[in-house]
Motif scaffolding. Structure first.
Motif, PDB file in Angstrom:
ATOM      1  N   CYS A  42       0.831  -1.214   0.000  1.00 64.19           N
ATOM      2  CA  CYS A  42       0.000   0.000   0.000  1.00 64.19           C
ATOM      3  C   CYS A  42       0.863   1.261   0.000  1.00 64.19           C
ATOM      4  O   CYS A  42       0.449   2.305  -0.502  1.00 64.19           O
ATOM      5  CB  CYS A  42      -0.917  -0.003   1.221  1.00 64.19           C
ATOM      6  SG  CYS A  42      -2.298  -1.159   1.109  1.00 64.19           S
ATOM      7  N   GLY A  43       2.059   1.167   0.557  1.00 64.94           N
ATOM      8  CA  GLY A  43       2.963   2.316   0.544  1.00 64.94           C
ATOM      9  C   GLY A  43       3.332   2.736  -0.868  1.00 64.94           C
ATOM     10  O   GLY A  43       3.488   3.928  -1.153  1.00 64.94           O
ATOM     11  N   ALA A  44       3.469   1.776  -1.774  1.00 65.79           N
ATOM     12  CA  ALA A  44       3.779   2.094  -3.173  1.00 65.79           C
ATOM     13  C   ALA A  44       2.623   2.840  -3.827  1.00 65.79           C
ATOM     14  O   ALA A  44       2.828   3.800  -4.584  1.00 65.79           O
ATOM     15  CB  ALA A  44       4.090   0.815  -3.946  1.00 65.79           C
ATOM     16  N   ILE A  45       1.394   2.411  -3.514  1.00 60.28           N
ATOM     17  CA  ILE A  45       0.222   3.094  -4.072  1.00 60.28           C
ATOM     18  C   ILE A  45       0.149   4.523  -3.556  1.00 60.28           C
ATOM     19  O   ILE A  45      -0.131   5.473  -4.308  1.00 60.28           O
ATOM     20  CB  ILE A  45      -1.059   2.318  -3.725  1.00 60.28           C
ATOM     21  CG1 ILE A  45      -0.998   0.892  -4.285  1.00 60.28           C
ATOM     22  CG2 ILE A  45      -2.290   3.041  -4.249  1.00 60.28           C
ATOM     23  CD1 ILE A  45      -2.132   0.002  -3.840  1.00 60.28           C
ATOM     24  N   GLY A  46       0.419   4.699  -2.277  1.00 57.90           N
ATOM     25  CA  GLY A  46       0.410   6.043  -1.703  1.00 57.90           C
ATOM     26  C   GLY A  46       1.488   6.932  -2.304  1.00 57.90           C
ATOM     27  O   GLY A  46       1.258   8.116  -2.575  1.00 57.90           O
ATOM     28  N   ALA A  47       2.675   6.376  -2.549  1.00 50.65           N
ATOM     29  CA  ALA A  47       3.753   7.153  -3.150  1.00 50.65           C
ATOM     30  C   ALA A  47       3.395   7.582  -4.564  1.00 50.65           C
ATOM     31  O   ALA A  47       3.697   8.709  -4.985  1.00 50.65           O
ATOM     32  CB  ALA A  47       5.037   6.337  -3.158  1.00 50.65           C
ATOM     33  N   LEU A  48       2.724   6.706  -5.316  1.00 48.96           N
ATOM     34  CA  LEU A  48       2.301   7.062  -6.665  1.00 48.96           C
ATOM     35  C   LEU A  48       1.258   8.177  -6.638  1.00 48.96           C
ATOM     36  O   LEU A  48       1.301   9.096  -7.469  1.00 48.96           O
ATOM     37  CB  LEU A  48       1.745   5.832  -7.383  1.00 48.96           C
ATOM     38  CG  LEU A  48       1.305   6.060  -8.827  1.00 48.96           C
ATOM     39  CD1 LEU A  48       2.501   6.453  -9.687  1.00 48.96           C
ATOM     40  CD2 LEU A  48       0.633   4.816  -9.390  1.00 48.96           C
ATOM     41  N   LEU A  49       0.338   8.108  -5.700  1.00 48.80           N
ATOM     42  CA  LEU A  49      -0.643   9.185  -5.560  1.00 48.80           C
ATOM     43  C   LEU A  49       0.048  10.509  -5.249  1.00 48.80           C
ATOM     44  O   LEU A  49      -0.362  11.572  -5.740  1.00 48.80           O
ATOM     45  CB  LEU A  49      -1.640   8.839  -4.447  1.00 48.80           C
ATOM     46  CG  LEU A  49      -2.612   7.678  -4.711  1.00 48.80           C
ATOM     47  CD1 LEU A  49      -3.434   7.386  -3.469  1.00 48.80           C
ATOM     48  CD2 LEU A  49      -3.531   8.018  -5.882  1.00 48.80           C
ATOM     49  N   SER A  50       1.088  10.436  -4.453  1.00 52.97           N
ATOM     50  CA  SER A  50       1.812  11.650  -4.072  1.00 52.97           C
ATOM     51  C   SER A  50       2.490  12.298  -5.270  1.00 52.97           C
ATOM     52  O   SER A  50       2.350  13.496  -5.511  1.00 52.97           O
ATOM     53  CB  SER A  50       2.850  11.316  -2.995  1.00 52.97           C
ATOM     54  OG  SER A  50       3.638  12.444  -2.687  1.00 52.97           O
ATOM     55  N   VAL A  51       3.255  11.511  -6.047  1.00 50.30           N
ATOM     56  CA  VAL A  51       3.988  12.083  -7.180  1.00 50.30           C
ATOM     57  C   VAL A  51       3.034  12.538  -8.289  1.00 50.30           C
ATOM     58  O   VAL A  51       3.320  13.498  -9.013  1.00 50.30           O
ATOM     59  CB  VAL A  51       5.016  11.081  -7.732  1.00 50.30           C
ATOM     60  CG1 VAL A  51       6.046  10.735  -6.678  1.00 50.30           C
ATOM     61  CG2 VAL A  51       4.349   9.811  -8.240  1.00 50.30           C
TER      62      VAL A  51
END
Length: 283
Positions: A188-197
């Motif tokens: 889920c951290g990867a999904i959150g990082a993608l939302l951020s960028v």
């Protein structure tokens, strides 16, 4: 008594063999497909050719030019030549041959107008339009390199998340429930990082001239940072370090995944948690 003598004359024939230098053709006779022997460049397109100068693009899309001794340069020739070199260097990132040809052709047009003795504004107006196009292409290329890498890594994490969830019973029986839930939180951290960028795309400072590899590394590092942050949060929750003793209604796994997603989105969330934990441990 005089003895008559006979004088013999010996004729020596000397032959010299000197390398024959190829005759340099006049630049006025050069055309597309010819080889400029002076510069050793093949002409891809002639931009402008007069009796005093020629400007053309070679096979590598670089701008080439030369003048005769009788050509008189304008006062603004040095400034124009500096801009030509600068714009040519700034456009080196373009990987599309047709687009690069179009950009370099416009730059060469500006140089040709200067060599032809036209007003400075004629060249500068062209250079301004070229600079705008280069900036737009720079942003487009940078985003493509950066986000393609970020999206591919996130897609892999999503596929793994789904695969782990579908195989949860077998994985839990081997690794245990705590480890299983931590792994899901990391994905889920990867999904959150993608939302951020993605949400901060307009604020990103990228330059395609830095190269494709650097942009790919930047995209990888941002997603990896989200994975590491989510791992820290998931580990802290399961260890009771974060949110320990707090009771809440709802599914505990959903709560853990939500916080891991937040850890990937927010770059300040994990550092602030670490700072609080550090202060509490020192008391």
């Amino acid at each position: 008594m005089l003895i008559p003598t006979r004088t013999n004359f010996f004729y020596k024939t000397m032959t010299t063999t000197e390398p024959v230098q190829p005759e340099l053709s006049s630049h006025y006779s050069l055309k597309e497909g010819d080889i400029d022997l002076e510069l050793n460049k093949r002409i891809a397109e002639v931009i402008l050719c007069t009796e005093n100068f020629i400007v053309y693009l070679d096979d590598d899309k670089y701008i080439q030019w030369k003048t005769t001794d009788s050509h008189k340069a304008c006062e603004h020739f040095g400034e124009v030549l500096n801009l030509v070199s600068l714009l040519e260097a700034r456009s080196r990132f373009v990987d599309n041959s047709e687009i690069l040809h179009s950009i370099r052709r416009q730059i060469a047009e500006g140089l040709a107008r200067c060599l032809d003795g036209q007003k400075k504004d004629y060249s500068m107006n062209i250079f301004q339009e070229v600079e705008k196009e280069i900036k737009a292409r720079n942003k487009e290329t940078s985003w493509r390199w950066y986000f393609n890498t970020a999206y591919w890594i996130t897609l892999i994490c999503v596929v793994l998340f789904v695969g782990f969830w579908l195989s949860r019973e077998a994985i839990i029986s081997i690794a245990g429930r705590y480890a299983f839930e931590i792994i899901l939180g990391v994905f889920c951290g990867a999904i959150g990082a993608l939302l951020s960028v993605t949400s901060r795309g307009n604020k990103l400072t990228l330059d395609a001239n830095a190269g494709k590899r650097l942009h790919e590394m930047e995209g990888v590092s941002r997603i990896v940072a989200g994975l590491i942050g989510a791992f820290f949060v998931a580990l802290g929750i399961k260890g009771g370090i974060i949110m320990g003793g707090v009771s809440f209604s709802g599914n505990p796994l959903s709560f853990l995944l939500a916080l891991c997603l937040l850890a990937g989105v927010s770059e300040r969330f994990v550092p602030s948690l670490i700072a609080k934990l550090e202060k509490s441990s020192l008391k």
